[in-house]
Design a protein around this motif. Structure first.
Motif, PDB file in Angstrom:
ATOM      1  N   GLU A   5      39.325  -7.587  11.202  1.00 33.68           N
ATOM      2  CA  GLU A   5      38.877  -8.639  11.536  1.00 33.68           C
ATOM      3  C   GLU A   5      37.007  -9.271  12.164  1.00 33.68           C
ATOM      4  O   GLU A   5      36.650  -9.595  11.656  1.00 33.68           O
ATOM      5  N   LEU A   6      37.255  -8.566  12.769  1.00 33.38           N
ATOM      6  CA  LEU A   6      35.835  -7.944  14.027  1.00 33.38           C
ATOM      7  C   LEU A   6      34.597  -7.515  13.369  1.00 33.38           C
ATOM      8  O   LEU A   6      33.690  -9.021  13.216  1.00 33.38           O
ATOM      9  N   ALA A   7      35.054  -6.484  11.921  1.00 34.62           N
ATOM     10  CA  ALA A   7      34.036  -6.551  11.395  1.00 34.62           C
ATOM     11  C   ALA A   7      33.345  -7.592  10.349  1.00 34.62           C
ATOM     12  O   ALA A   7      31.867  -7.455  10.077  1.00 34.62           O
ATOM     13  N   ALA A   8      34.412  -8.133  10.171  1.00 31.84           N
ATOM     14  CA  ALA A   8      34.551  -9.120   8.878  1.00 31.84           C
ATOM     15  C   ALA A   8      33.509 -10.650   9.696  1.00 31.84           C
ATOM     16  O   ALA A   8      32.959 -11.405   8.698  1.00 31.84           O
ATOM     17  N   ALA A   9      34.128 -10.924  10.613  1.00 28.22           N
ATOM     18  CA  ALA A   9      33.334 -11.802  11.433  1.00 28.22           C
ATOM     19  C   ALA A   9      31.849 -11.150  12.091  1.00 28.22           C
ATOM     20  O   ALA A   9      31.080 -12.457  11.994  1.00 28.22           O
ATOM     21  N   ILE A  10      31.607 -10.077  12.005  1.00 33.28           N
ATOM     22  CA  ILE A  10      30.308  -9.752  12.785  1.00 33.28           C
ATOM     23  C   ILE A  10      28.943  -9.713  11.577  1.00 33.28           C
ATOM     24  O   ILE A  10      28.203 -10.506  11.401  1.00 33.28           O
ATOM     25  N   ALA A  11      29.769  -9.481   9.883  1.00 32.70           N
ATOM     26  CA  ALA A  11      29.212  -9.471   8.673  1.00 32.70           C
ATOM     27  C   ALA A  11      28.858 -10.923   8.382  1.00 32.70           C
ATOM     28  O   ALA A  11      28.176 -10.929   8.344  1.00 32.70           O
ATOM     29  N   GLU A  12      29.889 -11.397   8.291  1.00 32.31           N
ATOM     30  CA  GLU A  12      29.681 -13.589   8.740  1.00 32.31           C
ATOM     31  C   GLU A  12      28.810 -13.877   9.235  1.00 32.31           C
ATOM     32  O   GLU A  12      27.358 -14.123   9.081  1.00 32.31           O
ATOM     33  N   VAL A  25      30.880  -1.500  14.353  1.00 31.74           N
ATOM     34  CA  VAL A  25      31.778  -1.773  15.384  1.00 31.74           C
ATOM     35  C   VAL A  25      32.359   0.444  15.631  1.00 31.74           C
ATOM     36  O   VAL A  25      32.281  -0.227  17.049  1.00 31.74           O
ATOM     37  N   THR A  26      32.644   0.884  14.417  1.00 25.10           N
ATOM     38  CA  THR A  26      32.901   2.053  14.944  1.00 25.10           C
ATOM     39  C   THR A  26      31.987   2.832  15.302  1.00 25.10           C
ATOM     40  O   THR A  26      32.047   3.326  16.803  1.00 25.10           O
ATOM     41  N   THR A  27      30.921   3.074  15.556  1.00 32.22           N
ATOM     42  CA  THR A  27      29.812   3.724  16.121  1.00 32.22           C
ATOM     43  C   THR A  27      29.799   2.849  17.799  1.00 32.22           C
ATOM     44  O   THR A  27      29.707   3.545  18.378  1.00 32.22           O
ATOM     45  N   ILE A  28      30.191   1.961  17.936  1.00 30.58           N
ATOM     46  CA  ILE A  28      30.239   0.952  19.316  1.00 30.58           C
ATOM     47  C   ILE A  28      31.283   1.754  19.892  1.00 30.58           C
ATOM     48  O   ILE A  28      31.429   2.724  20.866  1.00 30.58           O
ATOM     49  N   THR A  29      32.838   1.722  19.583  1.00 32.06           N
ATOM     50  CA  THR A  29      33.765   2.189  19.666  1.00 32.06           C
ATOM     51  C   THR A  29      33.491   3.759  20.382  1.00 32.06           C
ATOM     52  O   THR A  29      33.978   4.338  21.279  1.00 32.06           O
ATOM     53  N   ASP A  30      33.038   4.378  19.171  1.00 31.68           N
ATOM     54  CA  ASP A  30      32.500   5.728  19.635  1.00 31.68           C
ATOM     55  C   ASP A  30      31.876   5.873  20.749  1.00 31.68           C
ATOM     56  O   ASP A  30      32.288   6.925  21.077  1.00 31.68           O
ATOM     57  N   GLN A  31      31.098   5.501  20.932  1.00 31.97           N
ATOM     58  CA  GLN A  31      29.909   5.949  22.093  1.00 31.97           C
ATOM     59  C   GLN A  31      30.691   5.323  22.983  1.00 31.97           C
ATOM     60  O   GLN A  31      30.177   5.814  24.669  1.00 31.97           O
ATOM     61  N   ILE A  32      31.426   4.117  23.012  1.00 25.36           N
ATOM     62  CA  ILE A  32      32.360   3.835  24.614  1.00 25.36           C
ATOM     63  C   ILE A  32      32.770   4.621  24.789  1.00 25.36           C
ATOM     64  O   ILE A  32      33.438   5.332  26.216  1.00 25.36           O
ATOM     65  N   SER A  33      34.451   5.276  24.005  1.00 26.32           N
ATOM     66  CA  SER A  33      34.998   6.181  24.602  1.00 26.32           C
ATOM     67  C   SER A  33      34.169   7.922  24.649  1.00 26.32           C
ATOM     68  O   SER A  33      34.210   8.857  25.418  1.00 26.32           O
TER      69      SER A  33
END
Length: 92
Positions: A5-12, A25-33
Motif C-alpha cells: 500500500e505504501l508503494a502504491a501511494a508513492i507510485a501515485e 521502499v525495499t531499498t530504504i528499509t534494507d538500508q535502514i536495516s
C-alpha cells in the motif's frame, strides 16, 4: 498501511510504476536495516530517528512454572519521532 500500500501511494504521488516504487521502499528499509546492523543511527529529518538501544541482562519469571530465569542482555531498535511527524499526528 502495509508495504504494498505504501508503494502504491508513492507510485501515485511520484508517477513511478508500482514496481519501481516497491523497489524504492525495499531499498530504504534494507538500508535502514544495514545501518542498524552496523550500529549506526538513521535520521530522516522531520520524520524521526531509528537508533540502537541496549537492554541489560535481567531476571524474569516463567509464567507457566513461576521459575526464575535469566534474560540475557540484548540489542533492539528504537524509534524517536521527529517534530514534523509529531505535529502531523497532533493536527489530526
Amino acid at each position: 498501511m502495509r508495504k504494498p500500500e505504501l508503494a502504491a501511494a508513492i507510485a501515485e504521488r511520484t508517477g513511478l510504476t508500482r514496481e519501481k516504487a516497491g523497489e524504492v521502499v525495499t531499498t530504504i528499509t534494507d538500508q535502514i536495516s544495514a545501518a542498524a546492523a552496523r550500529g549506526e543511527d538513521t535520521t530522516l529529518t522531520g520524520f524521526g530517528t531509528f537508533n540502537i538501544r541496549t537492554r541489560e541482562a535481567r531476571d524474569g519469571r516463567n509464567p507457566q512454572t513461576g521459575a526464575t530465569i535469566r534474560i540475557p542482555a540484548s540489542k533492539t531498535v528504537g524509534f524517536k519521532a521527529g517534530k514534523a511527524f509529531k505535529d502531523a499526528l497532533r493536527s489530526n
